[in-house]
Design an enzyme around this catalytic site. Structure first.
Site, PDB file in Angstrom:
ATOM      1  N   GLY A  60       0.859  -1.368   0.071  1.00 10.46           N
ATOM      2  CA  GLY A  60       0.068   0.021   0.035  1.00 10.46           C
ATOM      3  C   GLY A  60       0.874   1.524   0.080  1.00 10.46           C
ATOM      4  N   GLN A  65       2.610  10.055   1.467  1.00  4.26           N
ATOM      5  CA  GLN A  65       4.058   9.582   1.428  1.00  4.26           C
ATOM      6  C   GLN A  65       5.013   9.941   0.197  1.00  4.26           C
ATOM      7  OE1 GLN A  65       2.004   5.433   2.387  1.00  4.26           O
ATOM      8  NE2 GLN A  65       4.220   5.493   3.321  1.00  4.26           N
ATOM      9  N   CYS A 110       6.474   0.475   7.813  1.00  2.69           N
ATOM     10  CA  CYS A 110       5.890   1.298   6.788  1.00  2.69           C
ATOM     11  C   CYS A 110       6.891   1.807   5.873  1.00  2.69           C
ATOM     12  CB  CYS A 110       5.426   2.818   7.798  1.00  2.69           C
ATOM     13  SG  CYS A 110       4.838   3.899   6.666  1.00  2.69           S
ATOM     14  N   LEU A 111       6.587   2.115   4.627  1.00  5.41           N
ATOM     15  CA  LEU A 111       7.660   2.443   3.519  1.00  5.41           C
ATOM     16  C   LEU A 111       8.143   3.843   3.855  1.00  5.41           C
ATOM     17  CD1 LEU A 111       5.346   1.593   0.431  1.00  5.41           C
ATOM     18  CD2 LEU A 111       7.604   0.354   1.239  1.00  5.41           C
ATOM     19  N   HIS A 153      -4.244   1.261   7.913  1.00  3.62           N
ATOM     20  CA  HIS A 153      -3.029   1.781   8.112  1.00  3.62           C
ATOM     21  C   HIS A 153      -2.859   2.947   6.768  1.00  3.62           C
ATOM     22  CE1 HIS A 153       1.661   1.611   8.018  1.00  3.62           C
ATOM     23  NE2 HIS A 153       1.348   2.147   6.783  1.00  3.62           N
ATOM     24  N   GLU A 154      -3.403   2.703   5.619  1.00  6.08           N
ATOM     25  CA  GLU A 154      -3.392   3.922   4.532  1.00  6.08           C
ATOM     26  C   GLU A 154      -4.240   4.855   4.988  1.00  6.08           C
ATOM     27  OE1 GLU A 154      -0.975   3.509   2.724  1.00  6.08           O
ATOM     28  OE2 GLU A 154      -0.371   1.290   3.109  1.00  6.08           O
ATOM     29  N   HIS A 157      -2.692   7.366   7.376  1.00  7.76           N
ATOM     30  CA  HIS A 157      -1.838   8.307   6.642  1.00  7.76           C
ATOM     31  C   HIS A 157      -2.690   9.637   6.105  1.00  7.76           C
ATOM     32  CE1 HIS A 157       2.125   6.254   6.685  1.00  7.76           C
ATOM     33  NE2 HIS A 157       1.701   5.188   5.948  1.00  7.76           N
TER      34      HIS A 157
HETATM   35  C1  UDB Z   1       3.704  -2.268   3.597  1.00  9.11           C
HETATM   36  N1  UDB Z   1       4.296  -4.581   3.764  1.00  9.11           N
HETATM   37  O1  UDB Z   1       3.823  -2.294   2.280  1.00  9.11           O
HETATM   38  F1  UDB Z   1       1.208  -9.643   6.602  1.00  9.11           F
HETATM   39  F2  UDB Z   1       2.380 -10.947   2.390  1.00  9.11           F
HETATM   40  C2  UDB Z   1       4.683  -3.257   4.309  1.00  9.11           C
HETATM   41  C3  UDB Z   1       6.292  -2.915   4.412  1.00  9.11           C
HETATM   42  C4  UDB Z   1       6.369  -1.757   5.061  1.00  9.11           C
HETATM   43  C5  UDB Z   1       6.827  -4.139   5.321  1.00  9.11           C
HETATM   44  C6  UDB Z   1       6.688  -2.980   3.112  1.00  9.11           C
HETATM   45  C7  UDB Z   1       3.704  -5.820   4.378  1.00  9.11           C
HETATM   46  O2  UDB Z   1       3.346  -5.477   5.704  1.00  9.11           O
HETATM   47  N2  UDB Z   1       3.601  -6.774   3.658  1.00  9.11           N
HETATM   48  C8  UDB Z   1       2.990  -7.911   3.983  1.00  9.11           C
HETATM   49  C9  UDB Z   1       2.351  -8.150   5.190  1.00  9.11           C
HETATM   50  C10 UDB Z   1       1.843  -9.249   5.362  1.00  9.11           C
HETATM   51  C11 UDB Z   1       1.820 -10.316   4.472  1.00  9.11           C
HETATM   52  C12 UDB Z   1       2.411  -9.995   3.256  1.00  9.11           C
HETATM   53  C13 UDB Z   1       3.088  -8.884   2.972  1.00  9.11           C
HETATM   54  N3  UDB Z   1       3.312  -1.297   4.184  1.00  9.11           N
HETATM   55  C14 UDB Z   1       2.537  -0.273   3.221  1.00  9.11           C
HETATM   56  C15 UDB Z   1       2.769   1.200   3.830  1.00  9.11           C
HETATM   57  O3  UDB Z   1       3.984   1.383   4.555  1.00  9.11           O
HETATM   58  N4  UDB Z   1       1.728   1.975   3.559  1.00  9.11           N
HETATM   59  O4  UDB Z   1       1.897   3.186   3.876  1.00  9.11           O
HETATM   60  C16 UDB Z   1       2.753  -1.299   5.744  1.00  9.11           C
HETATM   61  C17 UDB Z   1       1.439  -1.890   6.013  1.00  9.11           C
HETATM   62  C18 UDB Z   1       0.829  -2.868   5.357  1.00  9.11           C
HETATM   63  C19 UDB Z   1      -0.033  -3.537   6.096  1.00  9.11           C
HETATM   64  C20 UDB Z   1       0.291  -3.321   7.607  1.00  9.11           C
HETATM   65  C21 UDB Z   1       1.538  -2.266   7.570  1.00  9.11           C
HETATM   66 ZN    ZN Z   2       2.771   3.537   5.690  1.00  8.15          ZN
END
Ligand code: UDB
Ligand code: ZN
Length: 185
Positions: A60, A65, A110-111, A153-154, A157
């Site tokens: 996401g 961001q 979070c990214l 989470h999004e 933001h």
């Molecule tokens: C993420 N990804 O994209 F449960 F297959 C996170 C990062 C920060 C670790 C890259 C993630 O949680 N991937 C994930 C989780 C699982 C199973 C799976 C993959 N974000 C997006 C972000 O920072 N958006 O602002 C963090 C959120 C995604 C869900 C909770 C935290």
């Molecule tokens: Zn985030």
């Protein structure tokens, strides 16, 4: 295209503002922003593209961001045995939610955060959401599991809230009443 250098990090003021509602019909630059956000999450999950461009794989990404204080985010979530859940949400809202909560047992990241912050982040287990697509058409969805967690989470933001704001500072792994833990597979 959006690269890691375009993603603002913790401490940037855009992450702490309430983002602005987006007017319809979409301005060209807002449509481009929607496309770019969704393109990032898709590309970042492609091994070749993520390596070529140094993208951190994400599910996401919200407009604040990339320093755009607008109520837009994209989700692209792989689902085993199904097509990915992939959409852009404009002016999103949670219209109802379960009493039951959930949390990722491994915690959230979070990214926009380049460090590990441990602890449980309470989220609603099930939500019904409303949002607009890029054509200005309203859509509703019922989400649970990782999609529900990621949507919340999004949405945070867009309201200037970071995941660690929800973590109990004194006791990060304290039991969350009424919550069903969610394991990342
Ligand atoms: C993420 N990804 O994209 F449960 F297959 C996170 C990062 C920060 C670790 C890259 C993630 O949680 N991937 C994930 C989780 C699982 C199973 C799976 C993959 N974000 C997006 C972000 O920072 N958006 O602002 C963090 C959120 C995604 C869900 C909770 C935290
Ligand atoms: Zn985030």
């Amino acid at each position: 295209m959006i690269l890691m250098k375009n993603i603002v990090r913790e401490g940037h003021p855009a992450l702490r503002k309430r983002a602005q509602e987006v007017p319809f019909p979409l301005a060209k630059e807002d449509r481009k922003l929607c496309d770019d956000l969704l393109e990032y999450v898709k590309n970042s999950q492609d091994i070749e593209l993520s390596e070529r461009y140094g993208l951190r794989p994400g599910i996401g990404l919200a407009a604040p961001q990339v320093d755009e204080s607008k109520r837009i985010f994209a989700l692209h979530i792989p689902e085993t045995g199904k097509d990915p859940l992939s959409f852009v949400a404009i002016n999103p809202k949670i219209i109802s939610h379960s009493v039951e909560k959930t949390y990722l047992t491994s915690g959230e990241g979070c990214l926009s955060v380049d460090r590990d912050v441990e602890g449980y982040v309470p989220r609603y287990a099930r939500i019904t959401i409303k949002a607009y697509d890029t054509d200005g058409k309203e859509f509703k969805k019922r989400l649970k599991g990782l999609p529900a967690i990621a949507f919340q989470h999004e949405l945070d933001h867009l309201n200037g809230i970071m995941f660690f704001d929800h973590i109990d500072k004194k006791s990060p792994f304290k039991d969350i009443p009424n919550a069903i833990p969610f394991d990342r597979d």
